[in-house]
Design a protein around this motif. Structure first.
Motif, PDB file in Angstrom:
ATOM      1  N   ASP A  90     -11.267   5.860  -0.489  1.00  0.00           N
ATOM      2  CA  ASP A  90     -10.640   4.573  -0.186  1.00  0.00           C
ATOM      3  C   ASP A  90      -9.283   4.815   0.458  1.00  0.00           C
ATOM      4  OD1 ASP A  90      -8.556   4.732  -2.324  1.00  0.00           O
ATOM      5  OD2 ASP A  90     -10.280   4.588  -3.669  1.00  0.00           O
ATOM      6  N   GLU A  91      -8.560   3.736   0.740  1.00  0.00           N
ATOM      7  CA  GLU A  91      -7.312   3.841   1.515  1.00  0.00           C
ATOM      8  C   GLU A  91      -6.207   4.599   0.783  1.00  0.00           C
ATOM      9  OE1 GLU A  91      -5.944   0.528   4.204  1.00  0.00           O
ATOM     10  OE2 GLU A  91      -7.355  -0.586   2.954  1.00  0.00           O
ATOM     11  N   LEU A  92      -6.284   4.655  -0.529  1.00  0.00           N
ATOM     12  CA  LEU A  92      -5.251   5.355  -1.293  1.00  0.00           C
ATOM     13  C   LEU A  92      -5.696   6.741  -1.748  1.00  0.00           C
ATOM     14  CD1 LEU A  92      -3.395   2.898  -3.743  1.00  0.00           C
ATOM     15  CD2 LEU A  92      -2.470   4.139  -1.776  1.00  0.00           C
ATOM     16  N   SER A  93      -6.899   7.158  -1.358  1.00  0.00           N
ATOM     17  CA  SER A  93      -7.416   8.445  -1.814  1.00  0.00           C
ATOM     18  C   SER A  93      -6.614   9.606  -1.244  1.00  0.00           C
ATOM     19  CB  SER A  93      -8.877   8.624  -1.388  1.00  0.00           C
ATOM     20  OG  SER A  93      -9.710   7.710  -2.034  1.00  0.00           O
ATOM     21  N   ASP A  94      -6.462  10.641  -2.046  1.00  0.00           N
ATOM     22  CA  ASP A  94      -5.947  11.900  -1.516  1.00  0.00           C
ATOM     23  C   ASP A  94      -7.023  12.533  -0.642  1.00  0.00           C
ATOM     24  OD1 ASP A  94      -3.791  11.373  -3.133  1.00  0.00           O
ATOM     25  OD2 ASP A  94      -3.638  13.404  -3.916  1.00  0.00           O
ATOM     26  N   CYS A  95      -6.624  13.479   0.200  1.00  0.00           N
ATOM     27  CA  CYS A  95      -7.596  14.130   1.070  1.00  0.00           C
ATOM     28  C   CYS A  95      -8.456  15.097   0.247  1.00  0.00           C
ATOM     29  CB  CYS A  95      -6.895  14.866   2.206  1.00  0.00           C
ATOM     30  SG  CYS A  95      -6.032  16.362   1.693  1.00  0.00           S
ATOM     31  N   PRO A  96      -9.616  15.509   0.757  1.00  0.00           N
ATOM     32  CA  PRO A  96     -10.497  16.409  -0.002  1.00  0.00           C
ATOM     33  C   PRO A  96      -9.834  17.712  -0.419  1.00  0.00           C
ATOM     34  CG  PRO A  96     -11.694  15.456   1.843  1.00  0.00           C
ATOM     35  CD  PRO A  96     -10.258  15.048   2.013  1.00  0.00           C
ATOM     36  N   SER A  97      -8.966  18.282   0.423  1.00  0.00           N
ATOM     37  CA  SER A  97      -8.324  19.542   0.048  1.00  0.00           C
ATOM     38  C   SER A  97      -7.308  19.339  -1.072  1.00  0.00           C
ATOM     39  CB  SER A  97      -7.661  20.196   1.268  1.00  0.00           C
ATOM     40  OG  SER A  97      -6.752  19.330   1.888  1.00  0.00           O
ATOM     41  N   CYS A  98      -6.599  18.204  -1.077  1.00  0.00           N
ATOM     42  CA  CYS A  98      -5.670  17.911  -2.174  1.00  0.00           C
ATOM     43  C   CYS A  98      -6.436  17.736  -3.484  1.00  0.00           C
ATOM     44  CB  CYS A  98      -4.869  16.654  -1.869  1.00  0.00           C
ATOM     45  SG  CYS A  98      -3.593  16.856  -0.614  1.00  0.00           S
TER      46      CYS A  98
ATOM     47  N   LEU B 261       0.834  -1.194   0.000  1.00  0.00           N
ATOM     48  CA  LEU B 261       0.000   0.000   0.000  1.00  0.00           C
ATOM     49  C   LEU B 261       0.881   1.263   0.000  1.00  0.00           C
ATOM     50  CD1 LEU B 261      -3.098   0.560   0.075  1.00  0.00           C
ATOM     51  CD2 LEU B 261      -2.835   0.947   2.527  1.00  0.00           C
ATOM     52  N   ASP B 262       1.930   1.254   0.817  1.00  0.00           N
ATOM     53  CA  ASP B 262       2.842   2.402   0.866  1.00  0.00           C
ATOM     54  C   ASP B 262       3.540   2.601  -0.475  1.00  0.00           C
ATOM     55  OD1 ASP B 262       2.180   2.860   3.478  1.00  0.00           O
ATOM     56  OD2 ASP B 262       3.966   1.885   4.322  1.00  0.00           O
ATOM     57  N   LEU B 263       3.944   1.494  -1.094  1.00  0.00           N
ATOM     58  CA  LEU B 263       4.617   1.591  -2.383  1.00  0.00           C
ATOM     59  C   LEU B 263       3.707   2.227  -3.429  1.00  0.00           C
ATOM     60  CD1 LEU B 263       6.963   0.912  -4.317  1.00  0.00           C
ATOM     61  CD2 LEU B 263       5.862  -1.304  -4.712  1.00  0.00           C
ATOM     62  N   TYR B 264       2.454   1.808  -3.457  1.00  0.00           N
ATOM     63  CA  TYR B 264       1.547   2.350  -4.463  1.00  0.00           C
ATOM     64  C   TYR B 264       1.134   3.780  -4.154  1.00  0.00           C
ATOM     65  CZ  TYR B 264       1.326  -1.626  -7.515  1.00  0.00           C
ATOM     66  OH  TYR B 264       1.666  -2.593  -8.431  1.00  0.00           O
ATOM     67  N   TRP B 265       1.290   4.206  -2.912  1.00  0.00           N
ATOM     68  CA  TRP B 265       1.096   5.630  -2.614  1.00  0.00           C
ATOM     69  C   TRP B 265       2.193   6.449  -3.312  1.00  0.00           C
ATOM     70  CZ3 TRP B 265      -2.933   7.860  -0.013  1.00  0.00           C
ATOM     71  CH2 TRP B 265      -2.814   9.241   0.217  1.00  0.00           C
ATOM     72  N   ASN B 266       3.436   5.944  -3.238  1.00  0.00           N
ATOM     73  CA  ASN B 266       4.526   6.612  -3.962  1.00  0.00           C
ATOM     74  C   ASN B 266       4.354   6.486  -5.473  1.00  0.00           C
ATOM     75  OD1 ASN B 266       6.912   5.413  -1.503  1.00  0.00           O
ATOM     76  ND2 ASN B 266       5.743   7.300  -1.519  1.00  0.00           N
ATOM     77  N   TYR B 267       3.799   5.375  -5.904  1.00  0.00           N
ATOM     78  CA  TYR B 267       3.555   5.131  -7.325  1.00  0.00           C
ATOM     79  C   TYR B 267       2.653   6.233  -7.895  1.00  0.00           C
ATOM     80  CZ  TYR B 267       2.894   1.771 -11.274  1.00  0.00           C
ATOM     81  OH  TYR B 267       2.886   1.127 -12.475  1.00  0.00           O
ATOM     82  N   LYS B 268       1.686   6.698  -7.111  1.00  0.00           N
ATOM     83  CA  LYS B 268       0.810   7.785  -7.556  1.00  0.00           C
ATOM     84  C   LYS B 268       1.634   9.004  -7.937  1.00  0.00           C
ATOM     85  CE  LYS B 268      -1.880   8.535  -4.064  1.00  0.00           C
ATOM     86  NZ  LYS B 268      -2.995   9.099  -3.266  1.00  0.00           N
ATOM     87  N   SER B 269       2.579   9.371  -7.077  1.00  0.00           N
ATOM     88  CA  SER B 269       3.412  10.547  -7.338  1.00  0.00           C
ATOM     89  C   SER B 269       4.289  10.331  -8.563  1.00  0.00           C
ATOM     90  CB  SER B 269       4.279  10.860  -6.116  1.00  0.00           C
ATOM     91  OG  SER B 269       3.472  11.110  -4.985  1.00  0.00           O
TER      92      SER B 269
END
Length: 337
Positions: free
Chosen positions: A158-166, A84-92
């Motif tokens: 979901d767990e990988l969603s950015d926050c509403p302000s982002c 999950l952490d890896l795919y958070w970086n994958y987004k960037s």
């Protein structure tokens, strides 16, 4: 060699160099020296995260691009939390690679499809459509970006969603780039009340300020408030947002000076898209310094701006960035004096 040629040559050279190891030195040493692939992968991944956190986007892109060799081959053993952490970086990675003119659409879509497969497997529907929107908006593919925008706005978090302000920030900047100024102003107003990353309103200020000042000059109360907020938030940011701060500064600080050394220090942090915004800030600065008179330096800067915009547009055979540059040049000419 004139200053613009010097800056441009520095920029091109830095694009070809290895990432900086001034920070994350120990992690990089582990990556280079160990024969353990799992350790090499983890040390490189941690190094790339370190570079991203410092705002060293070019170094992040280079190091995460190396990580993609493991990801594409699926030669990793990760816990669910690590994955999950890896795919958070994958987004960037996907978002910033879309800002590089030499990254092909086919490669981006191949990596995006892999990310989409991960999201589909885990039910991350909002993240899937949001990142698809972000990738195509950075590419300048308005049809695809609009499609995914309409898909993700109503999907559950979901767990990988950015926050509403982002997410609101992403919608606002896209509206600015499309020339939908009224929509951008409304999104900015909404962003100030969204829950999420506390720094997002500050990050939005330099993006919206030039539009606000050139469109809403009669609202001096808001103008002064925004100017103060831009000034207050500036020290919080790294290279990715700095060109927008510089651009905003040209609209309110008539005595601002921008040294060659400052320009050189900023360039290593920029993606191609960030470099385009850097040049717009540079043009606004040069326009003000020339007191609005036509100068050969301004002509050279305009040529450089159009070249970068066209290189970004060439991937989708569109005019997204060309239109953005023309709108901003018109705004500078009319407003910055």
């Amino acid at each position: 060699m004139n200053p613009q040629e010097e800056l441009h040559l520095l920029y091109l050279r830095l694009k070809e160099e290895e990432p900086s190891v001034a920070r994350g030195e120990a992690l990089w040493a582990i990556f280079e020296e160990t024969a353990d692939d799992s350790l090499r992968f983890l040390s490189l991944w941690t190094f790339s995260q370190n570079q991203f956190d410092l705002g060293h986007f070019r170094s992040f892109l280079v190091s995460f691009t190396l990580l993609m060799e493991w990801i594409r081959k699926d030669e990793m053993t990760l816990t669910p939390k690590q994955e999950l952490d890896l795919y958070w970086n994958y987004k960037s990675y996907l978002i910033y690679m879309a800002e590089q003119e030499d990254v092909t659409v086919s490669l981006l879509e191949e990596d995006l499809d892999r990310f989409i497969d991960f999201c589909d497997t885990h039910g991350f529907i909002r993240t899937r459509d949001y990142i698809s929107f972000m990738v195509y908006s950075k590419l300048g593919d308005e049809e695809q970006a609009d499609h995914y925008l309409s898909e993700w706005v109503d999907a559950p978090s979901d767990e990988l969603s950015d926050c509403p302000s982002c997410e609101a920030f992403s919608r606002m900047t896209y509206a600015i780039e499309r020339g939908f100024e009224d929509r951008a102003l409304l999104l900015y107003a909404a962003l100030r009340h969204e829950r999420g990353c506390s720094r997002m309103p500050d990050q939005a200020h330099p993006y919206i300020l030039p539009l606000f000042l050139s469109r809403k000059k009669e609202r001096f109360d808001w103008s002064e408030r925004l100017i103060e907020e831009v000034k207050r938030g500036e020290t919080l940011f790294t290279g990715g947002d700095e060109p927008y701060h510089l651009y905003a500064k040209m609209y309110y600080d008539t005595n601002y000076t921008w040294s060659m050394e400052e320009k050189k220090q900023l360039i290593p942090f920029l993606t191609d898209r960030g470099y385009l915004q850097f040049l717009l800030a540079h043009y606004a600065f040069a326009h003000r310094q020339s007191l609005g008179e036509e100068a050969s330096y301004l002509a050279a800067l305009r040529t450089n701006l159009y070249e970068i915009a066209q290189s970004l547009d060439r991937r989708i055979e569109g005019v997204f960035y060309l239109n953005l540059v023309e709108r901003e040049l018109k705004r500078i000419t009319q407003f910055v004096a």
